[in-house]
Motif scaffolding. Sequence first.
Motif, short mmCIF file in Angstrom:
data_model
loop_
_atom_site.label_atom_id
_atom_site.label_comp_id
_atom_site.label_asym_id
_atom_site.label_seq_id
_atom_site.Cartn_x
_atom_site.Cartn_y
_atom_site.Cartn_z
N ALA A 34 0.87 -1.18 0.00
CA ALA A 34 0.00 0.00 0.00
C ALA A 34 0.90 1.23 0.00
CB ALA A 34 -0.90 0.00 1.23
N LYS A 35 0.34 2.37 -0.41
CA LYS A 35 1.11 3.61 -0.37
C LYS A 35 1.47 3.94 1.07
CE LYS A 35 -0.92 5.66 -4.48
NZ LYS A 35 -1.75 6.75 -5.02
N GLY A 36 2.77 4.06 1.35
CA GLY A 36 3.21 4.36 2.70
C GLY A 36 3.65 3.15 3.50
N THR A 78 -3.54 1.13 10.46
CA THR A 78 -2.27 0.54 10.05
C THR A 78 -2.19 -0.90 10.51
OG1 THR A 78 -1.17 2.68 10.24
CG2 THR A 78 0.25 0.75 10.19
N LEU A 79 -1.83 -1.78 9.59
CA LEU A 79 -1.56 -3.17 9.92
C LEU A 79 -0.11 -3.28 10.36
CD1 LEU A 79 -2.16 -6.28 9.83
CD2 LEU A 79 -1.30 -6.19 7.47
N LEU A 80 0.11 -3.86 11.52
CA LEU A 80 1.44 -4.15 12.03
C LEU A 80 1.66 -5.64 11.81
CD1 LEU A 80 2.30 -1.69 14.05
CD2 LEU A 80 2.76 -3.59 15.55
N ALA A 81 2.73 -6.05 11.14
CA ALA A 81 2.95 -7.47 10.88
C ALA A 81 4.40 -7.84 11.09
CB ALA A 81 2.52 -7.83 9.47
N VAL A 82 4.60 -8.95 11.79
CA VAL A 82 5.93 -9.51 11.97
C VAL A 82 5.82 -11.00 11.62
CG1 VAL A 82 7.81 -10.00 13.56
CG2 VAL A 82 6.47 -7.92 13.85
N HIS A 83 6.58 -11.43 10.64
CA HIS A 83 6.67 -12.84 10.30
C HIS A 83 7.93 -13.34 10.99
CE1 HIS A 83 3.50 -12.46 7.28
NE2 HIS A 83 4.06 -11.30 6.99
N ASN A 84 7.77 -14.09 12.05
CA ASN A 84 8.88 -14.48 12.92
C ASN A 84 9.34 -15.89 12.58
OD1 ASN A 84 10.57 -13.53 15.07
ND2 ASN A 84 9.58 -15.01 16.42
N GLY A 85 10.05 -16.03 11.46
CA GLY A 85 10.54 -17.33 11.01
C GLY A 85 9.94 -17.69 9.66
N ALA A 108 -7.17 -6.53 1.28
CA ALA A 108 -6.74 -7.38 2.38
C ALA A 108 -7.85 -7.51 3.43
CB ALA A 108 -5.48 -6.80 3.02
N GLY A 109 -7.75 -8.56 4.22
CA GLY A 109 -8.74 -8.78 5.26
C GLY A 109 -8.10 -8.83 6.63
N ALA A 110 -8.85 -9.33 7.56
CA ALA A 110 -8.36 -9.51 8.92
C ALA A 110 -7.39 -10.69 8.97
CB ALA A 110 -9.54 -9.76 9.85
N ILE A 111 -6.66 -10.81 10.07
CA ILE A 111 -5.68 -11.90 10.20
C ILE A 111 -6.34 -13.27 10.03
CG2 ILE A 111 -5.84 -12.01 12.73
CD1 ILE A 111 -2.79 -12.67 12.66
N HIS A 112 -7.57 -13.42 10.48
CA HIS A 112 -8.25 -14.70 10.35
C HIS A 112 -8.51 -15.07 8.89
CE1 HIS A 112 -8.58 -15.35 14.58
NE2 HIS A 112 -9.11 -14.15 14.75
N SER A 113 -8.48 -14.12 7.99
CA SER A 113 -8.68 -14.43 6.58
C SER A 113 -7.45 -15.08 5.96
CB SER A 113 -9.07 -13.16 5.81
OG SER A 113 -7.97 -12.26 5.74
N MET A 114 -6.33 -15.08 6.67
CA MET A 114 -5.11 -15.71 6.17
C MET A 114 -5.16 -17.23 6.29
SD MET A 114 -2.22 -13.17 7.78
CE MET A 114 -0.87 -14.22 7.29
N PHE A 115 -6.09 -17.73 7.10
CA PHE A 115 -6.16 -19.16 7.38
C PHE A 115 -7.46 -19.72 6.86
CE2 PHE A 115 -3.33 -17.16 10.35
CZ PHE A 115 -2.26 -18.04 10.44
#
Length: 135
Positions: A34-36, A78-85, A108-115
């Motif tokens: 996204a922009k920014g 703002t979505l804060l995301a850390v992929h830890n591994g 994009a959706g909520a974190i639950h939409s990733m699964f």
Amino acid sequence: MDCIFCKIISGQIPAKILKETDDSISFLDAFPLAKGHVLVIPKNHHQKIQDMSEKENSDLFSLVHTMISKVDSITGSTLLAVHNGKDAGQEVPHVHVHLVPRSKYDSAGAIHSMFDNSLKLSDSEIDELYTKLKI
């Protein structure tokens, strides 16, 4: 070292640096969602957050705290995301925090939409996890 983030820190690869501290640096993502879209990373190479010292961790998240207000001013969320591994989706094996401006109009959706499915745990499984994780 062949780490793209280490090369940015050393100046071998140019980046749009936004703010720098003794232990951390923030810059615009070269492949923004996204922009920014901003990345905040520790200057020392660490693959996972738990590999960092408490001082480095504190500095990193202090810079995240500073930058999120700026990023949030773009869209208001703002979505804060850390992929830890690697199995968590980490593509560059150097700790990095994504700050991605979000709006109701993005794809994009909520974190639950990733699964695919919500996990159903028995009471005993929940108790076992609680015992394992409680400090």
